[in-house]
Structures are given as C-alpha cells and as structure tokens.
Motif scaffolding. Structure first.
Motif, mmCIF file in Angstrom:
data_model
loop_
_atom_site.group_PDB
_atom_site.id
_atom_site.type_symbol
_atom_site.label_atom_id
_atom_site.label_comp_id
_atom_site.label_asym_id
_atom_site.label_seq_id
_atom_site.Cartn_x
_atom_site.Cartn_y
_atom_site.Cartn_z
ATOM 1 N N ASP A 38 94.823 49.651 66.357
ATOM 2 C CA ASP A 38 94.411 48.122 67.007
ATOM 3 C C ASP A 38 93.058 48.023 67.459
ATOM 4 O O ASP A 38 92.497 49.134 67.716
ATOM 5 N N THR A 61 87.548 43.025 72.350
ATOM 6 C CA THR A 61 87.230 42.168 71.642
ATOM 7 C C THR A 61 87.932 40.837 71.353
ATOM 8 O O THR A 61 87.442 39.968 70.709
ATOM 9 N N TRP A 86 90.725 40.398 69.771
ATOM 10 C CA TRP A 86 91.380 40.654 68.552
ATOM 11 C C TRP A 86 92.623 41.447 68.469
ATOM 12 O O TRP A 86 92.677 42.355 69.555
ATOM 13 N N THR A 87 93.590 41.279 67.779
ATOM 14 C CA THR A 87 95.006 41.972 67.471
ATOM 15 C C THR A 87 94.833 42.314 66.103
ATOM 16 O O THR A 87 94.519 41.818 65.157
ATOM 17 N N SER A 88 95.612 43.474 66.131
ATOM 18 C CA SER A 88 96.007 43.848 64.407
ATOM 19 C C SER A 88 96.558 42.667 63.676
ATOM 20 O O SER A 88 96.240 42.339 62.656
ATOM 21 N N SER A 141 96.204 39.300 64.220
ATOM 22 C CA SER A 141 95.468 38.383 64.041
ATOM 23 C C SER A 141 94.593 38.505 62.784
ATOM 24 O O SER A 141 94.207 37.693 62.123
ATOM 25 N N LEU A 142 94.076 39.932 62.845
ATOM 26 C CA LEU A 142 93.153 40.287 61.722
ATOM 27 C C LEU A 142 93.757 40.348 60.516
ATOM 28 O O LEU A 142 93.438 40.148 59.517
ATOM 29 N N LEU A 176 93.989 36.870 59.173
ATOM 30 C CA LEU A 176 92.677 36.429 58.443
ATOM 31 C C LEU A 176 92.705 37.033 57.158
ATOM 32 O O LEU A 176 92.260 36.397 56.474
#
Length: 386
Positions: free
Chosen positions: A223, A228, A230-232, A234-235, A238
C-alpha cells in the motif's frame, strides 16, 4: 405466497452475485430484469465449459435465444499464483474436494492477482436477441443462475477461469510430488544505455489488434504511505480507468480525448461499480442521483445519451411531427405534450438530439431515465424490440 427465489445459498454462491452486482462493472440498471427472468424459469440448457457459459433463454419469440458468455481465462502466471495459494495448505485442497471454497483461499487468491470471481471486463456476453444493451435481460438471467452452479461445485469458478477440476487436481498433485525440480525464474538482464543506442534501427513491427477490453492493472505489492491519502484500491481504479481510456483512444483514433469534464465524469462513473459513486460524487460536488443518471445515460448511449439527458434545444418542426405521429398510432389514451426537443406521453418521453437521433426516456419517480440505445427513427425507440 411462496418466498421469493434467491441466488446463492453458500457464501461462495453469494460472493458470485455480489461480485456481479458490485465489482464486475455490469450495468446495475439491467440486472433487475435478469433476476426476474431467472426467477420465471426461462433459462434452460445451462452448460459450463472452460472459460465459457452457454444457455438458452425464452423470450417473446417462439425460439429461445442463444446466450454465450465468455469469462476471461487466467494466464499461466495467474494459474501459477492461484495453485501456489491452494497448495500452501492441505486444508484448502481438502475443502475443495469436499465441495467447499474456503473464504481465506478466495481472499488470498484475489490478493495474489488471481481473483476467481468476476471483475471489470472479465465477462463478455453474446445473445441472439435483437436487444443491443449490455447485458440484455437474457444474459443477465444466466448471470444469476451461475450462482446455482457455483453453489453445487466451487470448482466451477476454476473452470470458468480456463481449467476443469481434473486438470487443477492433477497439477496440485504434481506440485506436491517430492524431488520435483524447483522452478527458477530467469531474470531479464535488460539493456545498458550504451547497448541500446548502439543497436541498428529496424522497421517498427506491426501493432497487434486492439483487444476487446482493457487488461487488468498490475497487483500492487504494498500500500502507498498513509500520509499520501491514497490506497492500493484507488490507485488500481485509476490504472484500470487509464487502460480503458487508452483502449478507447486506439479504437476511436483520438476522438475520445476530446471529452468535456462532464463527459469524462460520466464515463468514469459508468465504468466503476455503483458503490464507488458516492465518493466520486462528493469529490466533484455532484449529487449521487445526478451522477447515477449521468453514468446510466453514458452506459446506454455515450456522449449522445448524456447530451440528451442534460440539454434542451429547439429543432425544426419536421422531426417532432413524425415522432408525434408515431405515438398517436399507439392508440393510447394519454395526451401527448411537446416542449422544445421533448415529446411526452404518460411515462414515456422521446427526446431529439443534436446528433439527429431519437432517445427513449422513461419516468423513474420524479426524474427521467434513458432506456436503451438511440435510433434515427422515432418508431424504433417508441416501440423497442423485446
């Protein structure tokens, strides 16, 4: 009154339904029709083969429709990861042989990038009916009845990913055979900058054909730092969206790059599971109801559907007169009202787009919902085929 038919009596059967409704990017507005069809017993001759489902579904015509659903098969690397997960514990194999799928096994397989349950782009259906929607109600009915097959034998999930039960068990036994040579991974040393620039320039090889769907993103090992934000997940979302957009650019020759902010937002919302829309709506300042309507319109008809949902304009009298005549021929008692590019009769509304196509809308509470693809002829959307 008998209890309503449900789908999925085991946790893994229910997990199939949950993945279908929340993770596989299947249009949620189309699934309820499929549930109704499945409950009516319209599906017959359901068969499961490696990476494929086939069935016949009764519709409005005498001859049942033929439904074929392809499910993305695992690559050799994904099979290696999955079988490694299964083989780590004797209890996993024993449970499968006993007709059970351990929840821990399913979670570990997903973390390893070999998810047994369907995700975005994994299901590719085809139906012989005239409905161009994806999925049509006949395909959606088959989707739900797969839960029965999974309930009865969790190895169905392995088969849909490309390998039947016997082949999986044979491979597991070979992996547990003593004195087997260990597999070694050959490292690609790559090229140094000097060697790369010293190579002779050759012709650019022909590009492979554009795939039907974008491939899944790579699995993240770690992760991102919590700082940041961000999470795995959400990435990965994207990355999946970027891959889908890149594929659309290849197919359209760059036309997809000209989307407005609203069009791109609708496209993203349509491509993601419905459970993610509240977060996306909050980030963009749009209500969940509006974003859901945008996503549904985009899924049905792309930018033309979104424009028909949001825009009003004043076309010439000719197209409107033709549409009014079509509705008048129905003999319905409802009066027909015309306002700018919209003609309303009861719970049905036809909208004429700037692209010179007609869009069918149906009343959903106090709002209007796009119902199906557009047509150049108002008759086609006033009375769509079953």
């Amino acid at each position: 009154m008998p209890p309503r038919r449900t789908f999925g009596t085991t946790w893994w059967g229910r997990a199939w339904v949950e993945a279908l409704e929340q993770r596989a990017s299947v249009d949620p507005n189309r699934l309820p029709r499929g549930r109704t069809y499945a409950r009516k017993g319209t599906v017959s001759e359901l068969a499961v083969g490696p990476g494929e489902l086939t069935a016949r579904v009764r519709g409005s015509r005498p001859e049942p429709y033929r439904v074929t659903i392809r499910m993305r098969e695992f690559t050799p690397e994904q099979w290696s990861r999955l079988l490694d997960v299964v083989g780590r514990r004797l209890g996993h194999t024993a449970a499968l042989l006993d007709g059970e799928l351990p929840e821990e096994l399913a979670a570990q397989a997903r973390e390893a990038g070999a998810d047994l349950l369907p995700g975005p782009g994994d299901l590719r259906p085809r139906c012989s009916c005239p409905d161009s929607a994806n999925p049509c109600k006949h395909v959606a009915a088959v989707y739900y009845l797969v839960a029965d097959e999974v309930d009865a034998d969790p190895f169905v999930l392995f088969k849909l990913r490309g390998r039947p039960r016997d082949e999986v068990l044979t491979t597991l036994r070979s992996l547990r055979t003593p004195d087997r040579p260990k597999r070694t991974r050959v490292r690609d040393p790559g090229l140094t900058p000097k060697r790369a620039y010293s190579r002779r320039v050759t012709a650019v090889p022909a590009l492979p054909p554009v795939p039907d769907v974008a491939g899944p993103p790579a699995v993240l090992d770690l992760d991102p730092p919590a700082s940041t934000g961000w999470t795995s997940e959400s990435l990965v979302g994207l990355a999946a969206d970027a891959a889908a957009w890149a594929r659309d650019l290849l197919v359209s020759g760059g036309a997809a790059a000209e989307l407005t902010f609203e069009e791109d937002l609708a496209r993203r919302a349509a491509a993601r599971p419905a459970v993610e829309r509240p977060r996306l709506a909050a980030e963009t300042g749009l209500s969940v109801a509006d974003l859901t309507a945008w996503a549904q319109a985009w899924a049905e008809a792309g930018r033309g559907g979104l424009a028909a949902l949001r825009d009003t304009w004043s076309p010439g009298p000719g197209p409107l007169a033709e549409a009014r005549a079509c509705l008048a021929d129905s003999g319905a008692a409802d009066t027909t009202a015309t306002w700018r590019n919209r003609i309303t009769q009861g719970s049905l509304q036809l909208r004429y787009g700037r692209d010179h196509r007609w869009y069918r809308f149906v009343r959903a509470g106090s709002a209007w919902r796009l119902d199906g693809p557009p047509s150049a002829q108002p008759l086609d959307v006033a009375y769509p085929p079953e």
